[in-house]
Design an enzyme around this catalytic site. Structure first.
Site, mmCIF file in Angstrom:
data_model
loop_
_atom_site.group_PDB
_atom_site.id
_atom_site.type_symbol
_atom_site.label_atom_id
_atom_site.label_comp_id
_atom_site.label_asym_id
_atom_site.label_seq_id
_atom_site.Cartn_x
_atom_site.Cartn_y
_atom_site.Cartn_z
ATOM 1 N N GLU A 1 12.789 -9.439 0.997
ATOM 2 C CA GLU A 1 12.034 -8.288 1.511
ATOM 3 C C GLU A 1 12.838 -7.024 1.229
ATOM 4 O O GLU A 1 14.047 -7.004 1.500
ATOM 5 C CB GLU A 1 11.829 -8.467 3.024
ATOM 6 C CG GLU A 1 11.147 -7.294 3.702
ATOM 7 C CD GLU A 1 11.153 -7.438 5.236
ATOM 8 O OE1 GLU A 1 11.706 -8.442 5.756
ATOM 9 O OE2 GLU A 1 10.625 -6.534 5.888
ATOM 10 N N HIS B 1 12.905 -2.544 1.382
ATOM 11 C CA HIS B 1 12.324 -1.268 1.796
ATOM 12 C C HIS B 1 13.168 -0.144 1.220
ATOM 13 O O HIS B 1 14.403 -0.252 1.177
ATOM 14 C CB HIS B 1 12.286 -1.141 3.320
ATOM 15 C CG HIS B 1 11.464 -2.200 3.961
ATOM 16 N ND1 HIS B 1 10.089 -2.161 3.980
ATOM 17 C CD2 HIS B 1 11.825 -3.359 4.566
ATOM 18 C CE1 HIS B 1 9.637 -3.248 4.578
ATOM 19 N NE2 HIS B 1 10.668 -3.996 4.933
ATOM 20 N N ARG C 1 13.513 4.368 11.939
ATOM 21 C CA ARG C 1 12.321 5.227 11.947
ATOM 22 C C ARG C 1 11.476 4.961 13.207
ATOM 23 O O ARG C 1 11.997 4.506 14.210
ATOM 24 C CB ARG C 1 11.544 5.009 10.648
ATOM 25 C CG ARG C 1 12.376 5.400 9.408
ATOM 26 C CD ARG C 1 11.593 5.234 8.131
ATOM 27 N NE ARG C 1 10.412 6.090 8.107
ATOM 28 C CZ ARG C 1 9.421 5.969 7.212
ATOM 29 N NH1 ARG C 1 9.493 5.033 6.272
ATOM 30 N NH2 ARG C 1 8.378 6.772 7.254
ATOM 31 N N ASN D 1 8.131 -5.522 -1.425
ATOM 32 C CA ASN D 1 8.069 -4.404 -0.490
ATOM 33 C C ASN D 1 6.660 -4.408 0.099
ATOM 34 O O ASN D 1 5.726 -3.905 -0.523
ATOM 35 C CB ASN D 1 8.369 -3.064 -1.159
ATOM 36 C CG ASN D 1 8.459 -1.941 -0.113
ATOM 37 O OD1 ASN D 1 7.974 -2.096 1.008
ATOM 38 N ND2 ASN D 1 9.065 -0.827 -0.482
ATOM 39 N N PRO E 1 0.785 -1.227 0.000
ATOM 40 C CA PRO E 1 0.000 0.000 0.000
ATOM 41 C C PRO E 1 0.826 1.292 0.000
ATOM 42 O O PRO E 1 1.868 1.370 0.649
ATOM 43 C CB PRO E 1 -0.831 -0.099 1.286
ATOM 44 C CG PRO E 1 -0.155 -1.113 2.123
ATOM 45 C CD PRO E 1 0.519 -2.069 1.176
ATOM 46 N N ASN E 2 0.294 2.242 -0.740
ATOM 47 C CA ASN E 2 0.830 3.611 -0.860
ATOM 48 C C ASN E 2 2.070 3.713 -1.742
ATOM 49 O O ASN E 2 2.521 4.824 -2.042
ATOM 50 C CB ASN E 2 1.119 4.219 0.530
ATOM 51 C CG ASN E 2 -0.136 4.347 1.368
ATOM 52 O OD1 ASN E 2 -1.090 4.996 0.938
ATOM 53 N ND2 ASN E 2 -0.184 3.714 2.519
ATOM 54 N N ARG F 1 4.523 11.041 -2.662
ATOM 55 C CA ARG F 1 4.335 10.645 -1.260
ATOM 56 C C ARG F 1 5.566 11.003 -0.421
ATOM 57 O O ARG F 1 6.654 10.449 -0.631
ATOM 58 C CB ARG F 1 4.136 9.127 -1.215
ATOM 59 C CG ARG F 1 4.088 8.563 0.177
ATOM 60 C CD ARG F 1 4.217 7.058 0.191
ATOM 61 N NE ARG F 1 4.059 6.561 1.542
ATOM 62 C CZ ARG F 1 4.345 5.324 1.924
ATOM 63 N NH1 ARG F 1 4.784 4.456 1.034
ATOM 64 N NH2 ARG F 1 4.176 4.962 3.154
ATOM 65 N N TYR G 1 10.796 9.355 0.905
ATOM 66 C CA TYR G 1 10.801 8.308 -0.110
ATOM 67 C C TYR G 1 11.425 8.744 -1.436
ATOM 68 O O TYR G 1 11.530 7.938 -2.354
ATOM 69 C CB TYR G 1 9.364 7.805 -0.337
ATOM 70 C CG TYR G 1 8.806 7.114 0.891
ATOM 71 C CD1 TYR G 1 9.284 5.865 1.277
ATOM 72 C CD2 TYR G 1 7.845 7.723 1.676
ATOM 73 C CE1 TYR G 1 8.803 5.232 2.408
ATOM 74 C CE2 TYR G 1 7.355 7.101 2.826
ATOM 75 C CZ TYR G 1 7.837 5.857 3.177
ATOM 76 O OH TYR G 1 7.367 5.232 4.308
ATOM 77 N N ALA H 1 3.416 -0.892 4.678
ATOM 78 C CA ALA H 1 2.954 -0.937 6.074
ATOM 79 C C ALA H 1 2.540 -2.344 6.506
ATOM 80 O O ALA H 1 2.594 -2.668 7.700
ATOM 81 C CB ALA H 1 1.803 0.040 6.270
#
Ligand code: DQA
Length: 147
Positions: free
Chosen positions: A103, A105, A112, A79, A15-16, A23, A28, A82
């Protein structure tokens, strides 16, 4: 005719991530989602991989794509966005992998907010690459090409 020597890889985004570029660019970056797709395809071509990049905001759709990868023995660069931090259904889908799963990111979640320090996916991935922006995806494709 399909070249059977070319290995298919799914690059799946949660998502996003379709909003990359606009964004929170301070976190990002300004690379758009379309740019990310193009970069993954280009890196894939250099590595002799046929890369298919997808994005969804829908947990069920992402789980379905992981089932497709498991059934087709397709390597995955994921990725989970969330979903990384709380989706046990995504974790369980990743656990069914029949080919390497990395995985990735863009940012480094460990640096963070605290809720991002937990990944429910990491333990069922071959490895995690985080914090290198779009290069995280390039590095993951390179890792896939060696596995
Ligand atoms: C992200 C990190 C996640 O914490 C966040 O929810 C995202 C993007 C990354 O690529 O840095 O959506 O997965």
């Amino acid at each position: 005719m399909t070249d059977v020597s070319v290995r298919r890889v799914l690059v799946l985004n949660g998502p996003n991530l379709g909003r990359l570029g606009s964004r929170e660019p301070e976190k990002y970056g300004t690379t758009t989602y379309a740019d990310l797709v193009a970069e993954c395809e280009k890196t894939g071509a250099e590595l002799g991989l046929e890369v298919e990049v997808r994005q969804t905001d829908d947990e069920a759709e992402l789980v379905g794509w992981l089932h497709e990868a498991a059934d087709g023995e397709l390597p995955v660069v994921l990725n989970p966005a969330a979903f990384t931090h709380y989706s046990y259904s995504l974790r369980d889908a990743c656990a069914q992998r029949t080919a390497p799963l990395i995985e990735v990111h863009l940012t480094n979640p460990a640096a963070r907010e605290e809720f991002r320090h937990i990944s429910v996916v990491s333990a069922v991935a071959n490895g995690t690459i985080a914090g290198f922006g779009v290069d995280s995806f390039r590095l993951a494709l390179r890792a896939i090409s060696t596995l």
